[in-house]
Design an enzyme around this catalytic site. Structure first.
Site, mmCIF file in Angstrom:
data_model
loop_
_atom_site.group_PDB
_atom_site.id
_atom_site.type_symbol
_atom_site.label_atom_id
_atom_site.label_comp_id
_atom_site.label_asym_id
_atom_site.label_seq_id
_atom_site.Cartn_x
_atom_site.Cartn_y
_atom_site.Cartn_z
ATOM 1 N N SER A 117 0.821 -1.213 0.000
ATOM 2 C CA SER A 117 0.000 0.000 0.000
ATOM 3 C C SER A 117 0.850 1.256 0.000
ATOM 4 C CB SER A 117 -0.893 0.001 1.245
ATOM 5 O OG SER A 117 -1.538 1.235 1.412
ATOM 6 N N TYR A 141 -2.134 0.306 10.073
ATOM 7 C CA TYR A 141 -2.302 -0.334 8.772
ATOM 8 C C TYR A 141 -1.059 -0.159 7.902
ATOM 9 C CZ TYR A 141 -3.738 -1.032 3.948
ATOM 10 O OH TYR A 141 -3.784 -1.443 2.639
ATOM 11 N N LYS A 145 1.691 -3.112 6.641
ATOM 12 C CA LYS A 145 2.043 -3.411 5.255
ATOM 13 C C LYS A 145 3.560 -3.353 5.054
ATOM 14 C CE LYS A 145 -1.791 -4.354 3.157
ATOM 15 N NZ LYS A 145 -1.999 -5.659 2.491
#
Length: 322
Positions: A117, A141, A145
């Site tokens: 991402s 998040y 990643k």
């Protein structure tokens, strides 16, 4: 032999499955349906209902379906929510990836395409993000990643795993009316849901230092993204040189204001969006170069903004009459 697609019942995953099948590559899907939909998986692709946290299930699936490679899309993807649920985010995205890699090693599966991402970059201080731009994730998040990329690199050093990670940004559009983006957090679904409910869409801030005052982002069509996954898998299958990471960026970006004007044109609803306050932490502009992916993965923007909006709107309307 087949490729395992984790999260293959999701909006992006279902498009990836279709892209593989369109090129004659068999797939098997593992998905816990926490955000995916069983109906998104096309007929002919075996479906296994389960979590990537279940290493035994993953091993059984790989062996039963003669899996030779993995496209890893499963995970918890909501950056904002991850701030409130960090442990859940790390369990799904870090522990889940580690379990998957362990099952691959136990099953002799030695190649993986990882869904990463743009969140790994946080708020970059450059006009055009490249793969070498410093990584400063600003949410659990984004951190998860980046850790996922590290896990792949460490496993590659230890076992010879062949891998690449695709960092992408705002995924929109649809390649088929059978699959739409149901996310409660993404811009297109929020705008379409408002219009279908008879409400005026709302945007966050119009006083940014950009040409029209709204945020500028990379928006890429989901079918183009799916094709890039296939290209990466083929490169791994052929043992061709491949980079450890690629940005799937547009190179120029689109503003939220431009999207609103295009949505109004495509839908025929001549609305003026309501303007709310800026969201904390939203940078004015995040746009990435896709040059490296263009060189190796035939990456390019094959769809216009109008086509992105029209295909997404068509799929969302089809879903509303089911």
């Amino acid at each position: 032999m087949s490729w395992l697609v984790t999260g293959g019942a999701g909006y992006i995953g279902a498009h990836v499955v279709r892209a593989f099948r369109a090129r004659g590559i068999d797939t098997v899907v593992v998905d816990d349906l926490s955000s995916g939909r069983r109906t998104f998986v096309p007929e002919g692709s075996p479906f296994v209902h389960g979590s990537i946290l279940d290493g035994a299930l993953l091993e059984d699936t790989m062996q039963a379906h003669d899996v030779r490679g993995v496209v890893h899309l499963a995970g918890f993807k909501y950056a904002g929510v991850s701030v409130q649920r960090p442990l859940h985010t790390y369990e799904q995205n870090v522990t889940g990836t580690a379990r998957l890699l362990g099952a691959m090693a136990a099953s002799g599966v030695d190649r993986i395409v990882f869904s990463s991402s743009a969140a790994v970059y946080g708020t970059p201080d450059v006009d055009l993000v490249t793969e070498d731009t410093p990584k400063r994730p600003e949410s659990p998040y984004g951190e998860s990643k980046l850790i996922g990329e590290w896990l792949l690199a460490d496993q590659a050093r230890a076992t010879g795993l062949r891998h690449t990670s695709l960092r992408y940004f705002n995924v929109v559009g649809s390649g088929t009316d059978e699959v739409f983006d149901p996310s409660p957090h993404n811009l297109f679904p929020l705008v379409f849901d408002a219009l279908l409910d008879g409400r005026t869409p709302r945007i966050n801030g119009d006083d940014y230092p950009t040409p029209d005052g709204t945020c500028v982002r990379d928006y890429i069509h989901v079918a183009d993204l799916a094709d890039a996954h296939v290209a990466a898998a083929r490169r791994l299958d052929a043992c061709e040189p491949i980079e450890s990471v690629y940005n799937l960026g547009s190179g120029d970006g689109v503003s939220v204001g431009e999207i609103m004007r295009e949505v109004a044109r495509v839908t025929g609803d001549d609305f003026t969006p309501e303007v709310g306050p800026r969201r904390e932490g939203d940078p004015a502009r995040i746009v990435a170069s896709g040059e490296l992916a263009a060189r190796d993965l035939d990456w390019r923007m094959r769809h216009t903004l109008g086509e992105m909006v029209a295909s997404a709107w068509s799929a969302r309307r089809a879903a509303s009459v089911e």
